[in-house]
Design a protein around this motif. Structure first.
Motif, mmCIF file in Angstrom:
data_model
loop_
_atom_site.group_PDB
_atom_site.id
_atom_site.type_symbol
_atom_site.label_atom_id
_atom_site.label_comp_id
_atom_site.label_asym_id
_atom_site.label_seq_id
_atom_site.Cartn_x
_atom_site.Cartn_y
_atom_site.Cartn_z
ATOM 1 N N SER A 11 -9.271 -4.153 15.835
ATOM 2 C CA SER A 11 -9.240 -4.627 17.214
ATOM 3 C C SER A 11 -7.820 -4.782 17.710
ATOM 4 C CB SER A 11 -9.926 -5.986 17.275
ATOM 5 O OG SER A 11 -9.286 -6.847 16.364
ATOM 6 N N ASP A 28 0.848 -1.199 0.000
ATOM 7 C CA ASP A 28 0.000 0.000 0.000
ATOM 8 C C ASP A 28 0.878 1.242 0.000
ATOM 9 O OD1 ASP A 28 0.333 1.287 2.689
ATOM 10 O OD2 ASP A 28 -0.262 -0.714 3.374
ATOM 11 N N ARG A 70 -2.204 -1.808 18.824
ATOM 12 C CA ARG A 70 -2.850 -0.951 17.822
ATOM 13 C C ARG A 70 -2.078 0.348 17.745
ATOM 14 N NH1 ARG A 70 -8.699 0.225 17.499
ATOM 15 N NH2 ARG A 70 -7.937 0.695 15.413
ATOM 16 N N GLY A 71 -1.796 0.720 16.499
ATOM 17 C CA GLY A 71 -1.000 1.919 16.312
ATOM 18 C C GLY A 71 -1.724 3.166 16.793
ATOM 19 N N LEU A 84 -3.255 -8.749 12.922
ATOM 20 C CA LEU A 84 -1.909 -9.231 12.598
ATOM 21 C C LEU A 84 -1.473 -10.369 13.521
ATOM 22 C CD1 LEU A 84 0.047 -6.006 11.606
ATOM 23 C CD2 LEU A 84 -0.968 -7.746 10.155
HETATM 24 P P1 ADP Z 1 -5.910 -3.338 13.749
HETATM 25 O O1 ADP Z 1 -7.185 -4.010 14.028
HETATM 26 O O2 ADP Z 1 -5.625 -2.214 14.659
HETATM 27 O O3 ADP Z 1 -5.658 -3.049 12.319
HETATM 28 P P2 ADP Z 1 -3.782 -5.224 13.353
HETATM 29 O O4 ADP Z 1 -3.218 -6.308 14.215
HETATM 30 O O5 ADP Z 1 -4.319 -5.632 12.024
HETATM 31 O O6 ADP Z 1 -4.852 -4.458 14.198
HETATM 32 O O7 ADP Z 1 -2.644 -4.167 13.122
HETATM 33 C C1 ADP Z 1 -1.921 -3.680 14.209
HETATM 34 C C2 ADP Z 1 -1.396 -2.305 13.946
HETATM 35 O O8 ADP Z 1 -0.432 -2.300 12.911
HETATM 36 C C3 ADP Z 1 -2.445 -1.326 13.466
HETATM 37 O O9 ADP Z 1 -3.130 -0.731 14.530
HETATM 38 C C4 ADP Z 1 -1.634 -0.310 12.683
HETATM 39 O O10 ADP Z 1 -1.104 0.661 13.537
HETATM 40 C C5 ADP Z 1 -0.482 -1.109 12.139
HETATM 41 N N1 ADP Z 1 -0.690 -1.484 10.717
HETATM 42 C C6 ADP Z 1 -1.105 -2.649 10.241
HETATM 43 N N2 ADP Z 1 -1.145 -2.654 8.887
HETATM 44 C C7 ADP Z 1 -0.736 -1.435 8.489
HETATM 45 C C8 ADP Z 1 -0.549 -0.800 7.199
HETATM 46 N N3 ADP Z 1 -0.802 -1.439 6.053
HETATM 47 N N4 ADP Z 1 -0.113 0.491 7.187
HETATM 48 C C9 ADP Z 1 0.139 1.140 8.338
HETATM 49 N N5 ADP Z 1 -0.001 0.598 9.565
HETATM 50 C C10 ADP Z 1 -0.433 -0.677 9.662
#
Ligand code: ADP
Length: 470
Positions: A426, A396, A415-416, A430
């Protein structure tokens, strides 16, 4: 039982066993051993003389006999078959049975040797004069008409045995004391780090993860301390994440619930009889309910994956079909919201893995790419054939991830950016990906640059048409 007591008991048992062993060999069998060694000396003296017996050189024979008799404190006589003494050496002070009764005993003994089938006799006799036990030995000297007689005493060894017995008591006491001391020292060394580890563990149980475990001077205990430190680190991570989860989940649950309640009240009070408004409000309720159920099912999914009850159901499937079936789900997004999905491939192949779970991985990657793509609405799915695997990338051009956050994003509940309401998540997506790929024992990862975008990738095993050949 404590470590200390066990070591001490082992040492004590070992020492007592050693002492008993020594006692049996040193004290109880000393008599037999002594008798055996006197008899051995006698036979050795006899064979030495017999071997060097030279009738033509009586002087040499006499001095040999004298030498050996002197060295062994014996009486040795050489006679002819009639009992006439050729040479005799008495180092028993003329009290030997050979010399003391004018050879009477010798004469009688000579007859028995002559009649014996082995041409030699060894006997223990009692010296009447001193009441001591002695050895009497007689034999024919082979290939001659001469005979050899040897008389040796058993020195009384009772006093020696008494000394040894006395010493034994002291040695036993000393050894037991030494065993106690050494075992105390050892057990102290051993148990000290264990006690420390126990203290740290009970601190840890109360939530103090910084307590730290210290090893000692033993490799095994050091290893244990290191493992425990690692465990403490991991547990403290989970603990922080759990706290985050409670914050996250309560935030994520509370917001949709508040919205649902607010819109339900609006329908009740305001829009109940205005179909257009009512439908709009119902739409929000439905959207929020979806959000909630996605959160709950993510949590269930992750806990199932982590509990180890989930098996990987391997099957073979085509790479292209797999990617296209995932992309087809996003058709409405490209039609309605202008998202652009590009599929770049360097060839088709047959993959081997749990298709449904790997699709879940792709969904989670693509969903994140959509959620975090910001203004750029372009997403690339790229596949690259490697010798044994195929690498699938989801690219992306969104906001990217900070370098120091990269190691965290695959962790549970991380979560970022939690404040942005429009991003549904949630913090579990990941971690579900990580668990699935861990079950597949395959590689995965992420590259990212702030404001440029991210590449999330994973590998899937490749097989040939019919089986394992690639
Ligand atoms: P969420 O449900 O918050 O997306 P994930 O486990 O999927 O939980 O992702 C954890 C964190 O990783 C996200 O909160 C985000 O901060 C970061 N993140 C995941 N994928 C991306 C991406 N494609 N671009 C930017 N940040 C990402």
């Amino acid at each position: 039982m404590t470590l200390r007591a066990t070591i001490w008991i082992y040492f004590a048992v070992f020492t007592v066993a050693m002492l008993m062993f020594l006692w049996v060999f040193q004290v109880l069998s000393l008599d037999q051993y002594y008798e055996f060694s006197v008899k051995r000396n006698v036979t050795m003296a006899s064979s030495l003389i017999t071997q060097n017996f030279d009738r033509s050189n009586p002087g040499a024979v006499a001095s040999l006999v004298e030498d050996i008799a002197y060295k062994n404190k014996m009486t040795i006589a050489i006679t002819d078959r009639n009992g006439n003494i050729i040479t005799v050496s008495d180092f028993m002070g003329n009290f030997s049975v050979i010399t003391s009764d004018q050879g009477f005993r010798l004469f009688e003994y000579r007859n028995r040797v002559l009649m014996s089938s082995t041409s030699s006799i060894m006997e223990t006799v009692v010296n009447e004069r001193f009441k001591t036990t002695e050895i009497l030995y007689g034999a024919l000297i082979p290939q001659t008409t001469y005979m050899i007689f040897i008389n040796a005493t058993f020195e009384p060894i009772d006093s020696t045995v008494d000394i040894i017995k006395d010493q034994f008591v002291y040695i036993s006491a000393l050894l037991l004391f030494a065993a106690l001391w050494v075992s105390l020292l050892m057990s102290k060394n051993l148990s000290k780090p264990i006690v420390q580890i126990t203290n740290s563990a009970s601190k840890m149980a109360k939530g103090d993860y910084a307590a730290g475990f210290e090893g000692g001077s033993y490799a095994e205990i050091n290893e244990l301390a290191q493992t425990l430190n690692y465990a403490a680190q991991e547990i403290s991570k989970v603990d922080t994440l759990r706290n985050d989860l409670i914050a996250n989940v309560s935030h994520d649950l509370r917001t949709p619930l508040t919205m649902i309640k607010a819109y339900a009240e609006m329908i009740r009070d305001l829009s109940g009889d205005k179909p257009e408004k009512r439908n709009e409000h119902l739409g929000v309720i439905i959207q929020e309910t979806d959000r909630l159920s996605a959160l709950v099912s993510n949590m269930l999914e992750l806990s199932k994956l982590q509990s180890g009850t989930m098996n990987v159901e391997y099957s073979k499937f085509r790479l292209e079909g797999f990617v296209e079936s995932v992309l087809s789900r996003y058709q409405h997004l490209s039609e309605m919201d202008g998202f652009e999905f590009n599929y770049e491939s360097d060839g088709d192949c047959i993959c081997y893995g749990d298709r449904a779970k790997l699709e879940q991985v792709m969904y989670n990657f693509v969903n994140n790419a959509i959620n975090y793509s910001g203004d750029s609405r372009k997403i690339i799915i790229r596949t690259h054939l490697l010798p044994y695997t195929v690498r699938i990338e989801v690219v992306d051009f969104g906001k990217g991830i900070e370098k120091d956050k990269l190691p965290l994003i695959f962790d549970r509940y991380y979560r970022g950016d939690r404040t942005k309401r429009d991003v549904v998540g949630s913090g579990l997506g990941l971690s579900i990906v990580k668990e699935i790929l861990r079950l597949h024992k395959t590689k995965y990862g992420v590259q990212s640059e702030i404001d440029k975008g991210s590449i999330f990738w994973f590998e899937v095993e490749r097989v040939g048409e019919n089986g394992n050949e690639r």
